[in-house]
Design an enzyme around this catalytic site. Structure first.
Site, mmCIF file in Angstrom:
data_model
loop_
_atom_site.group_PDB
_atom_site.id
_atom_site.type_symbol
_atom_site.label_atom_id
_atom_site.label_comp_id
_atom_site.label_asym_id
_atom_site.label_seq_id
_atom_site.Cartn_x
_atom_site.Cartn_y
_atom_site.Cartn_z
ATOM 1 N N THR A 36 0.911 -1.211 0.040
ATOM 2 C CA THR A 36 -0.073 0.167 0.048
ATOM 3 C C THR A 36 0.782 1.233 0.031
ATOM 4 O O THR A 36 0.379 2.318 -0.330
ATOM 5 C CB THR A 36 -0.857 0.045 1.238
ATOM 6 O OG1 THR A 36 -0.204 0.021 2.553
ATOM 7 C CG2 THR A 36 -1.879 -1.166 1.071
ATOM 8 N N TYR A 157 -8.876 -6.116 10.081
ATOM 9 C CA TYR A 157 -7.977 -5.192 10.685
ATOM 10 C C TYR A 157 -8.017 -5.202 12.171
ATOM 11 O O TYR A 157 -7.122 -5.225 12.840
ATOM 12 C CB TYR A 157 -8.427 -3.861 9.781
ATOM 13 C CG TYR A 157 -7.481 -2.733 10.266
ATOM 14 C CD1 TYR A 157 -6.227 -2.543 9.789
ATOM 15 C CD2 TYR A 157 -7.956 -1.775 11.108
ATOM 16 C CE1 TYR A 157 -5.198 -1.484 10.090
ATOM 17 C CE2 TYR A 157 -7.191 -0.445 11.335
ATOM 18 C CZ TYR A 157 -5.839 -0.384 10.796
ATOM 19 O OH TYR A 157 -5.075 0.696 11.043
ATOM 20 N N LYS A 161 -5.246 -6.295 14.429
ATOM 21 C CA LYS A 161 -4.475 -5.468 15.506
ATOM 22 C C LYS A 161 -4.755 -6.014 17.042
ATOM 23 O O LYS A 161 -3.684 -5.810 17.535
ATOM 24 C CB LYS A 161 -5.164 -3.896 15.356
ATOM 25 C CG LYS A 161 -4.731 -3.500 14.090
ATOM 26 C CD LYS A 161 -3.182 -3.120 13.989
ATOM 27 C CE LYS A 161 -2.747 -2.360 12.614
ATOM 28 N NZ LYS A 161 -1.511 -1.989 12.610
ATOM 29 N N THR A 187 -5.015 9.621 11.368
ATOM 30 C CA THR A 187 -3.791 10.782 11.354
ATOM 31 C C THR A 187 -4.020 11.132 9.747
ATOM 32 O O THR A 187 -3.955 10.091 8.937
ATOM 33 C CB THR A 187 -2.611 9.946 11.919
ATOM 34 O OG1 THR A 187 -2.756 9.760 12.987
ATOM 35 C CG2 THR A 187 -1.556 10.842 11.433
ATOM 36 N N ARG A 198 -9.217 7.093 2.397
ATOM 37 C CA ARG A 198 -9.561 7.647 3.683
ATOM 38 C C ARG A 198 -9.982 9.036 3.460
ATOM 39 O O ARG A 198 -9.741 9.718 2.643
ATOM 40 C CB ARG A 198 -8.231 7.315 4.732
ATOM 41 C CG ARG A 198 -8.239 6.180 5.245
ATOM 42 C CD ARG A 198 -7.088 5.638 6.264
ATOM 43 N NE ARG A 198 -5.806 5.690 5.463
ATOM 44 C CZ ARG A 198 -4.530 5.370 6.030
ATOM 45 N NH1 ARG A 198 -4.372 5.300 7.310
ATOM 46 N NH2 ARG A 198 -3.396 4.977 5.313
HETATM 47 P P1 NAD Z 1 0.196 3.044 4.935
HETATM 48 O O1 NAD Z 1 -0.646 1.958 3.956
HETATM 49 O O2 NAD Z 1 0.534 4.087 3.944
HETATM 50 O O3 NAD Z 1 1.580 2.189 5.205
HETATM 51 C C1 NAD Z 1 1.574 0.998 5.821
HETATM 52 C C2 NAD Z 1 2.819 0.540 5.115
HETATM 53 O O4 NAD Z 1 3.209 -0.966 5.334
HETATM 54 C C3 NAD Z 1 3.162 0.578 3.507
HETATM 55 O O5 NAD Z 1 4.016 1.292 2.943
HETATM 56 C C4 NAD Z 1 2.751 -0.992 3.163
HETATM 57 O O6 NAD Z 1 3.416 -1.171 1.876
HETATM 58 C C5 NAD Z 1 3.550 -1.693 4.379
HETATM 59 N N1 NAD Z 1 3.327 -3.111 4.557
HETATM 60 C C6 NAD Z 1 2.128 -3.558 4.397
HETATM 61 N N2 NAD Z 1 2.040 -4.873 4.773
HETATM 62 C C7 NAD Z 1 3.375 -5.081 4.631
HETATM 63 C C8 NAD Z 1 4.054 -6.411 4.760
HETATM 64 N N3 NAD Z 1 3.654 -7.636 4.852
HETATM 65 N N4 NAD Z 1 5.546 -6.276 4.604
HETATM 66 C C9 NAD Z 1 6.122 -5.183 4.431
HETATM 67 N N5 NAD Z 1 5.464 -3.851 4.418
HETATM 68 C C10 NAD Z 1 4.172 -4.007 4.594
HETATM 69 O O7 NAD Z 1 -0.666 3.362 6.152
HETATM 70 P P2 NAD Z 1 -0.240 4.441 7.194
HETATM 71 O O8 NAD Z 1 -1.419 5.247 7.491
HETATM 72 O O9 NAD Z 1 0.842 4.992 7.123
HETATM 73 O O10 NAD Z 1 -0.124 3.277 8.370
HETATM 74 C C11 NAD Z 1 0.850 2.980 9.154
HETATM 75 C C12 NAD Z 1 0.490 1.947 10.370
HETATM 76 O O11 NAD Z 1 -0.212 2.852 11.230
HETATM 77 C C13 NAD Z 1 -0.421 0.876 10.222
HETATM 78 O O12 NAD Z 1 0.159 -0.302 10.779
HETATM 79 C C14 NAD Z 1 -1.770 1.374 10.440
HETATM 80 O O13 NAD Z 1 -2.436 0.205 10.881
HETATM 81 C C15 NAD Z 1 -1.358 2.017 11.666
HETATM 82 N N6 NAD Z 1 -2.435 3.012 11.752
HETATM 83 C C16 NAD Z 1 -2.439 4.060 11.125
HETATM 84 C C17 NAD Z 1 -3.692 5.291 11.325
HETATM 85 C C18 NAD Z 1 -3.854 6.410 10.336
HETATM 86 O O14 NAD Z 1 -4.758 7.208 10.684
HETATM 87 N N7 NAD Z 1 -3.135 6.571 9.344
HETATM 88 C C19 NAD Z 1 -4.649 4.856 12.223
HETATM 89 C C20 NAD Z 1 -4.488 3.766 12.961
HETATM 90 C C21 NAD Z 1 -3.453 3.059 12.824
HETATM 91 N N1 UDP Z 2 -15.782 8.589 4.851
HETATM 92 C C1 UDP Z 2 -16.862 9.384 3.990
HETATM 93 N N2 UDP Z 2 -16.416 9.667 2.743
HETATM 94 C C2 UDP Z 2 -15.328 9.235 2.151
HETATM 95 C C3 UDP Z 2 -14.337 8.393 3.046
HETATM 96 C C4 UDP Z 2 -14.712 8.251 4.318
HETATM 97 O O1 UDP Z 2 -17.819 9.902 4.423
HETATM 98 O O2 UDP Z 2 -14.945 9.371 1.067
HETATM 99 C C5 UDP Z 2 -16.294 8.565 6.312
HETATM 100 C C6 UDP Z 2 -16.228 6.994 6.877
HETATM 101 O O3 UDP Z 2 -17.482 6.272 6.357
HETATM 102 C C7 UDP Z 2 -15.862 7.148 8.263
HETATM 103 C C8 UDP Z 2 -15.200 8.475 8.316
HETATM 104 O O4 UDP Z 2 -15.520 9.078 7.141
HETATM 105 O O5 UDP Z 2 -17.092 7.391 8.805
HETATM 106 C C9 UDP Z 2 -13.366 7.961 8.396
HETATM 107 O O6 UDP Z 2 -13.332 7.147 7.409
HETATM 108 P P1 UDP Z 2 -11.772 6.631 7.031
HETATM 109 O O7 UDP Z 2 -11.850 5.993 6.031
HETATM 110 O O8 UDP Z 2 -10.887 7.806 7.134
HETATM 111 O O9 UDP Z 2 -11.180 5.812 8.294
HETATM 112 P P2 UDP Z 2 -11.933 5.014 9.587
HETATM 113 O O10 UDP Z 2 -11.922 6.233 10.715
HETATM 114 O O11 UDP Z 2 -13.333 4.866 9.234
HETATM 115 O O12 UDP Z 2 -11.155 3.941 10.045
#
Ligand code: NAD
Ligand code: UDP
Length: 327
Positions: A36, A157, A161, A187, A198
């Protein structure tokens, strides 16, 4: 030389973390299979001497990971490697990678913890607010156990987790690995992919391209949005601060907003003529999400500094520069 391993370092949060660690003088080993993430996120780091990128899937056999890492001494491991977008319309979504997501957080966590144990390295597991499911308590403190559907659409997911958290503390209890868990709340910021799906990136991309801004449901559901620079500060403090071993931290911005409010803000800030359109609410979409960050404030002296307006401004600027073609 000792490295800090960032698994998932080519992703959105991981790429900012790699840069921040390098800027702080720490050599970084970035491991990512690009499922991703995107190499362009780390392109600017490629010519820095103390940055190494290894394309590798952490869910493969342990021997493969171990041989890839041989010759590197590790002082700390951040495990961020997992698909993270719930939007089934995005090719990057965990809904479209159900098994990969379960494995990244189970087998992947196991493999990285074995490395941490062997290297006597500190370990941080990136968990999520999703482990609270559709919470019945708000704001959510760390000692709330959640309301999770074990086999719903999001379960790959959420349960992945939850398993990852159990594995992390299993290794801590059995082998004494110096581990902590961080539950990340929504984030956003630069380096999110245009097609991530997202909400923040979707709304900005839709507003800038003049397409409909797609609110799922009536938009009354809430989220609390944290700008990525605040998150990076929190992640590094959770890893390196004294007294964090064996702790679980919520990290996020408690400024709770409805999705409708977010859409309205982005439409206004981009000066967009896009219409707001309502689409079906996806299965299992949590109604409320807001972190209780009392613990992070107390133990890490951490709290977010960037307001939603400031963070959105920076993110809108980023997408203006990075989007392939604007009309
Ligand atoms: P992202 O998809 O941009 O980053 C995830 C990265 O992990 C990607 O570069 C992907 O290629 C790599 N990856 C996935 N599976 C892999 C594997 N099997 N081997 C090696 N690499 C792998 O997402 P992000 O938003 O940067 O999220 C990073 C972490 O933070 C994730 O674990 C996610 O669950 C956690 N997280 C993010 C948010 C957010 O709002 N961004 C919220 C809650 C948790
Ligand atoms: N959402 C939305 N329109 C979009 C994408 C997301 O209304 O095009 C809503 C989604 O249904 C959720 C919230 O925005 O209620 C946050 O979604 P996101 O995919 O960012 O992450 P989540 O917090 O649900 O993991």
């Amino acid at each position: 030389m000792e490295y800090i391993l960032v698994a998932g370092g080519a992703g959105f949060i991981g790429s900012h973390l790699c840069k921040a660690l390098l800027d702080g003088g720490q050599p970084v080993l970035c491991v990512d299979n690009l499922i991703t993430g995107d190499p362009k996120n780390i392109k600017s780091l490629g010519d820095r001497q103390e940055f190494v990128f290894l394309e590798h899937d952490i869910t493969g056999p342990f021997a493969g990971l171990s041989s890839k890492l041989s010759g590197y001494r590790l002082s700390a491991i951040f495990h961020l490697a997992s698909p993270a977008s719930p939007n089934k319309l995005s090719r990057r979504s965990y809904i479209n990678f159900p098994i990969e997501t379960l494995l990244a957080n189970s087998a992947g966590t196991y493999n990285l913890l074995k490395v941490a144990d062997g290297e006597k390295a500190k370990f941080l597991y990136a968990s999520t607010s999703e482990i609270y499911g559709d919470p019945l308590v708000s704001p959510q403190p760390e000692n709330y156990f959640g309301n999770v559907n074990p086999n719903g659409l999001r379960s790959v997911y959420d349960e992945g987790k939850r398993f990852g958290e159990a594995m992390t503390f299993g290794f801590r209890r059995k082998f004494g690995v110096n581990a902590r868990i961080v539950r990340i709340f929504n984030t956003y910021g630069p380096n999110m992919q245009e097609d991530d799906g997202r909400v923040v990136s979707n709304f900005i991309v839709q507003a800038l391209s003049g397409g409909g801004i797609t609110i799922y449901g009536d938009g009354s559901q809430t989220r609390s949005f944290c700008f990525v620079s605040d998150m990076i500060q929190g992640l590094t403090q959770a890893m390196f601060h004294e007294g964090t071993e064996g702790e679980v931290f919520n990290l996020g911005n408690p400024d709770e907003r409805t999705v409708l409010e977010l859409a309205t803000m982005i439409k206004k800030m981009t000066g967009s003529n896009s219409q707001i359109v309502h689409e079906e609410l996806p299965e299992g979409d949590p109604a409320r999400r807001k972190p209780d960050i009392t613990k992070a404030k107390r133990l890490l002296s951490w709290e977010p500094k960037v307001s939603l307006e400031q963070g959105l401004e920076k993110t809108i600027e980023y997408f203006k520069g990075s989007m392939k073609k604007l009309p």
